[in-house]
Design a protein around this motif. Structure first.
Motif, PDB file in Angstrom:
ATOM      1  N   CYS A  50       0.827  -1.138   0.095  1.00 28.45           N
ATOM      2  CA  CYS A  50      -0.028   0.004   0.139  1.00 28.45           C
ATOM      3  C   CYS A  50       0.815   1.140  -0.045  1.00 28.45           C
ATOM      4  O   CYS A  50       0.481   2.285   0.006  1.00 28.45           O
ATOM      5  N   GLY A  51       2.000   1.147   0.216  1.00 27.15           N
ATOM      6  CA  GLY A  51       2.984   2.299  -0.042  1.00 27.15           C
ATOM      7  C   GLY A  51       3.153   2.958   1.288  1.00 27.15           C
ATOM      8  O   GLY A  51       3.413   4.090   1.402  1.00 27.15           O
ATOM      9  N   LEU A 136      10.899  -3.819  -4.440  1.00 25.49           N
ATOM     10  CA  LEU A 136       9.967  -3.371  -3.788  1.00 25.49           C
ATOM     11  C   LEU A 136      10.441  -2.890  -2.429  1.00 25.49           C
ATOM     12  O   LEU A 136       9.754  -1.842  -2.052  1.00 25.49           O
ATOM     13  N   LEU A 137      11.162  -3.676  -1.859  1.00 24.73           N
ATOM     14  CA  LEU A 137      11.760  -3.389  -0.694  1.00 24.73           C
ATOM     15  C   LEU A 137      12.255  -2.106  -0.393  1.00 24.73           C
ATOM     16  O   LEU A 137      12.278  -1.338   0.427  1.00 24.73           O
ATOM     17  N   GLN A 138      13.185  -1.790  -1.556  1.00 27.28           N
ATOM     18  CA  GLN A 138      13.939  -0.505  -1.461  1.00 27.28           C
ATOM     19  C   GLN A 138      13.165   0.774  -1.571  1.00 27.28           C
ATOM     20  O   GLN A 138      13.239   1.764  -1.193  1.00 27.28           O
ATOM     21  N   SER A 139      12.086   0.658  -2.450  1.00 26.83           N
ATOM     22  CA  SER A 139      10.997   1.695  -2.620  1.00 26.83           C
ATOM     23  C   SER A 139      10.309   1.929  -1.323  1.00 26.83           C
ATOM     24  O   SER A 139       9.515   2.872  -1.366  1.00 26.83           O
ATOM     25  N   THR A 140      10.295   1.151  -0.314  1.00 23.73           N
ATOM     26  CA  THR A 140       9.499   1.423   0.922  1.00 23.73           C
ATOM     27  C   THR A 140      10.315   2.288   1.863  1.00 23.73           C
ATOM     28  O   THR A 140      11.649   1.840   2.102  1.00 23.73           O
ATOM     29  N   LYS A 141       9.751   2.880   2.511  1.00 20.22           N
ATOM     30  CA  LYS A 141      10.505   3.987   3.469  1.00 20.22           C
ATOM     31  C   LYS A 141      10.286   2.986   4.857  1.00 20.22           C
ATOM     32  O   LYS A 141       9.061   2.935   5.281  1.00 20.22           O
ATOM     33  N   TRP A 142      11.301   2.783   5.640  1.00 20.75           N
ATOM     34  CA  TRP A 142      10.835   1.880   6.727  1.00 20.75           C
ATOM     35  C   TRP A 142      12.109   2.421   7.705  1.00 20.75           C
ATOM     36  O   TRP A 142      13.043   2.902   7.489  1.00 20.75           O
ATOM     37  N   HIS A 143      11.786   2.306   9.038  1.00 18.22           N
ATOM     38  CA  HIS A 143      12.509   2.454  10.038  1.00 18.22           C
ATOM     39  C   HIS A 143      12.697   1.304  10.885  1.00 18.22           C
ATOM     40  O   HIS A 143      11.792   0.300  11.240  1.00 18.22           O
ATOM     41  N   ASN A 193       0.756  10.264   4.991  1.00 20.34           N
ATOM     42  CA  ASN A 193       0.865   8.964   4.719  1.00 20.34           C
ATOM     43  C   ASN A 193       0.645   8.089   6.064  1.00 20.34           C
ATOM     44  O   ASN A 193       0.591   8.840   7.247  1.00 20.34           O
ATOM     45  N   ILE A 194       0.677   6.803   6.007  1.00 21.73           N
ATOM     46  CA  ILE A 194       0.506   6.089   7.181  1.00 21.73           C
ATOM     47  C   ILE A 194       1.705   5.457   7.758  1.00 21.73           C
ATOM     48  O   ILE A 194       2.135   4.766   6.804  1.00 21.73           O
ATOM     49  N   LEU A 195       1.775   5.423   9.046  1.00 24.99           N
ATOM     50  CA  LEU A 195       2.974   4.635   9.650  1.00 24.99           C
ATOM     51  C   LEU A 195       2.356   3.240  10.123  1.00 24.99           C
ATOM     52  O   LEU A 195       1.453   3.437  10.935  1.00 24.99           O
TER      53      LEU A 195
END
Lengths: 366, 440
Positions: A50-51, A136-143, A193-195
């Motif tokens: 879902c981005g 796909l993983l790289q395009s996701t922003k994650w912490h 966006n949603i976290l």
């Protein structure tokens, strides 16, 4: 893959998470925490598709490793078509069934749908056997929040009468929420966006909490305090959170009650591995049971109650499904069900009345 | 303190080095043989010289190892291994070893053959062992990385622990034993000299409270990730196995969360010092701890072996057999559980004695072949011929309704209810006084 045949529990959770944002939902882990990890990963994978932004916290596994093992989404419609065909095939089969002659009163009863959510699909589908692609993983922003790492990175943080792992986690979440603009209380200029927050095995000893080993932990309120603050954070921000808790290890049952009370959705998993039910023919198609302990009621006085609470899950090669648990029809040639010696105890009790005569007497005797 | 030192409480009731026959360790039967690969089946007892037999046997093991290892070639590895193993075997066990060789099985066969990466804790009745896996999160274990020698845990404590130590040393890893309960001499007794070279004893036994201040001692307060990594760094480079003897001793001096966090961090700390911790083995005396604590440890360990005394009549008399209940977590998310009798031979070779036959005898009812046709052997006829069956099917049953009547009953009535009333002869209705029948 996220099953097309999702049980109501998950549907609710999904709807809740996607629609309302702030929420805490909780998985009680199964004994070996296999399936709870699977659900945990579904939640995160859905966020990727879902981005959404992700926040992964763990005291055991490196969050990067968790992300690498997320199930791969199925984007093509091929599978959906397949599912649709299957459904229509089942339906036509149902309709073509001849009318009942003797048990005619059952004719018009609605058929029990094993997969209640087949028609109302929410979310995406995933293939458990494949890992999510690195692109796909790289395009996701994650912490990330990895406790052992965090302890050495920020040794200066003080612990305010809460287990220190919890304090650090809260501060980390708060930092992300404010810094990245998930804070709903201040209008943000940029795109909202949603976290999605995932916390693995909260309450286990690796977090530094001792509720898992004694009945009288040093700080019995540590976990509940954490959840209370976390809830506050989530309510004020555009975020949703899934937490897995090793409920079977928590010695003081009052803690689990409080945790349930503080969560919006609580789902318990009971896997059959190692239990006597594993070999029980009644459950042979399933890997475990799902207990829905709590369903959220937001903006409402009553909650939606699903038709049945007997839900079971099964893990096929690619597919994780949640289905209604029901007794299979007994199609054996033997005289009665009672010839199967090791059906569930309950069924044993049930049939002990009428089946007693049939047991053991193989010949009709006059 | 006093009760923890010395072997009094958990002394090895079986003694070390039980003589005894042979068989194979763990896993019995088909699986064990399979995993041993080529070596199995080549051997025929009584044929060829002992040396020849040994070589064949070891070759088989080498092959198995190569197969498991994937990336690692079997060539040079196999050679050196062969040699070591040969030496060891010759010394270790007399008759038992010969039998094993004759069967084409290594005493360590299953241990080597199984890929067990995990960690684990095991125990039972005061004697248990745990193997902590590759140290949790810290060391990325990629499946391509060669053989992960089996970890196993110990039984009645120490002798089973020592079999794992021996297996680790055989793989060429340096084994750091953090001993708190047993002095060095006692712990190393029974190992071959060429094996003891690989064993590094960290002395936590002589001076646990650091009263004498001698260098080299290891106190409980030193048990932190950095402290342990510092000790490991003093040893040779290369893969390292960490052995804790025992975890119970540590748990009595440090809180469980601290111990678990330390266990999780040891591999990372060691990795930053350039060492690779392949596994952590720990012995746990289960009866010293509350059940909740034991459960928690079990949930963290990758493999757990619980040890119980075996019931009478298992194995030969002098074997002192025990029952091991194993729990192993696989990387793929599967969990295996198994129970097996075993004993430890001289040279710390485990030997499997078969699995308990705990299965409940099935009721004969359950056997499909034994079901009896109830219509057979009767003095009267319970069967139907085709014509009789047709006649029966044609008979309208009293509860059969016409389709119309049936559907009218089945359909939910939408028109509301109706009351049909036929007045009785005795009914005396007075239109003008509907309450006539009331006794007012």
């Amino acid at each position: 893959k996220r099953s097309c045949e999702e049980g109501p529990a998950l549907v609710f959770r999904w709807r809740l998470l996607l629609g309302y944002g702030p929420s805490v939902c909780q998985d009680e882990e199964d004994k070996y925490s296999i399936y709870s990890n699977l659900l945990f990963k579904y939640f995160l994978a859905e966020g990727i598709v879902c981005g959404h932004n992700l926040f992964v916290a763990s005291a055991k596994e490196d969050p990067a490793d968790i992300l690498k093992e997320l199930p791969a989404p199925l984007f093509d419609d091929a599978h959906k078509n397949q599912v649709n065909e299957k459904e229509t095939a089942i339906k036509s089969k149902q309709e073509s069934q001849e009318s009942m002659k003797i048990a005619w009163r059952y004719q018009n009863l609605p058929r029990i749908e094993v997969s209640p959510a087949a028609s109302a699909r929410i979310g995406h589908y995933y293939d458990v056997s494949k890992m999510v692609s690195p692109e796909l993983l790289q395009s996701t922003k994650w912490h990330r929040f990895f406790l052992p790492e965090e302890m050495s990175l920020h040794p200066e943080i003080k612990t305010c009468n809460m287990t220190c792992g919890y304090t650090r986690l809260l501060q980390s979440i708060q930092r992300i929420i404010y810094r990245e603009g998930f804070d709903g209380s201040y209008p943000q200029k940029k795109q909202k966006n949603i976290l999605r927050i995932g916390i693995q095995s909260l309450g286990s000893v690796l977090w530094g909490d001792d509720i898992c080993c004694t009945d009288n932990p040093e700080d019995i309120y540590s976990l509940t305090k954490f959840l209370y603050v976390l809830r506050g954070l989530l309510r004020m921000s555009l975020s949703a959170c899934i937490i897995t808790v090793p409920a079977h290890l928590i010695q003081n049952k009052a803690i689990m009650e409080r945790v349930t009370n503080l969560s919006d959705t609580v789902v318990g998993l009971e896997s059959f591995i190692g239990s006597e039910r594993e070999t029980n023919p009644l459950y042979k198609d399933y890997q475990g049971l799902i207990h829905v302990h709590k369903i959220p009621r937001l903006n409402s006085l009553i909650c939606d109650v699903s038709g049945t609470k007997d839900l079971a899950f099964r893990l096929k090669r690619k597919l994780f499904t949640i289905e209604r648990l029901h007794l299979p029809p007994d199609l054996s040639d033997t005289v009665s069900r009672s010839s199967k010696q090791d059906l569930a105890e309950s069924t044993k009790l049930l049939r002990s009345g009428c089946g007693a005569m049939a047991i053991g007497k193989k010949h009709l005797d006059f | 303190m006093a009760e923890l030192e010395g072997r009094g409480r958990w002394g090895d009731p079986w003694g070390e080095g039980e003589p005894g026959g042979v068989r194979k360790w763990w896993g019995g039967g088909a699986r064990g043989r399979e995993s041993l690969g080529a070596g199995v089946g080549e051997e025929e007892p009584g044929r060829g010289g002992d040396l020849e037999r040994r070589r064949k046997h070891c070759g088989g093991l080498g092959g198995a190892r190569g197969a498991m290892g994937g990336a690692r070639g079997r060539g040079s590895q196999g050679e050196s291994w062969r040699k070591r193993r040969g030496t060891w075997q010759v010394r270790g066990v007399g008759g038992a070893g010969a039998t094993l060789r004759a069967q084409g099985l290594s005493p360590y066969g299953e241990v080597i053959g199984r890929r067990r990466r995990g960690r684990l804790v095991g125990s039972w009745k005061g004697r248990g062992v745990c193997v902590f896996p590759n140290g949790g999160e810290a060391i990325p274990i990629s499946p391509a990385r060669g053989p992960f020698p089996a970890d196993t845990a110990e039984c009645e404590g120490h002798s089973l622990l020592k079999t794992f130590v021996a297996a680790s040393a055989h793989r060429g890893e340096s084994v750091h034993i953090f001993g708190f309960e047993i002095p060095e001499e006692e712990l190393l007794a029974g190992f071959d000299p060429d094996m003891t070279v690989r064993l590094l004893y960290q002395d936590g036994f002589t001076d646990p409270l650091r009263w004498t201040g001698e260098a080299g001692g290891f106190g409980a307060e030193e048990f932190t990730a950095l402290g342990v990594a510092g000790r490991l760094a003093r040893g040779p480079a290369g893969p390292v196995t960490v052995v804790l003897d025992s975890l119970s001793w540590l748990l009595l001096r440090q809180p469980l969360p601290a111990v678990c966090q330390t266990l999780g961090r040891i591999p990372r700390a060691a990795a930053s010092a350039g060492l690779r911790v392949t596994r952590i083995l720990a012995l746990l005396h289960e009866d010293l701890h509350p059940p909740g604590l034991v459960e928690t440890l079990r949930s963290l360990a990758q493999a757990v072996v619980g040890v119980r005394p075996a019931p009478e009549g298992i194995g030969s008399g002098e074997d002192a057999p025990r029952l091991a209940s194993m729990l192993q977590r696989k990387g793929t998310g599967k969990v295996l559980t198994k129970e097996e009798y075993f004993t430890v031979l001289a040279g710390f070779t485990p030997k499997a004695l078969g699995e308990p036959t705990g299965s409940v005898p099935r009721d004969e009812d359950a056997d499909p072949h034994s079901t009896v046709d109830p219509t057979a052997n009767l003095t009267f006829n319970l069967r139907l011929s085709d014509t009789e069956r047709r006649a029966r099917d044609g008979m309208p049953l009293p509860f059969h309704f016409s389709a119309q009547k049936k559907s009218s009953l089945l359909e939910a009535s939408t028109s509301g209810g109706k009351i049909y009333y036929e007045p009785d002869a005795a009914d005396d209705l007075d239109e003008e006084d509907p309450d006539d029948d009331l006794d007012v």
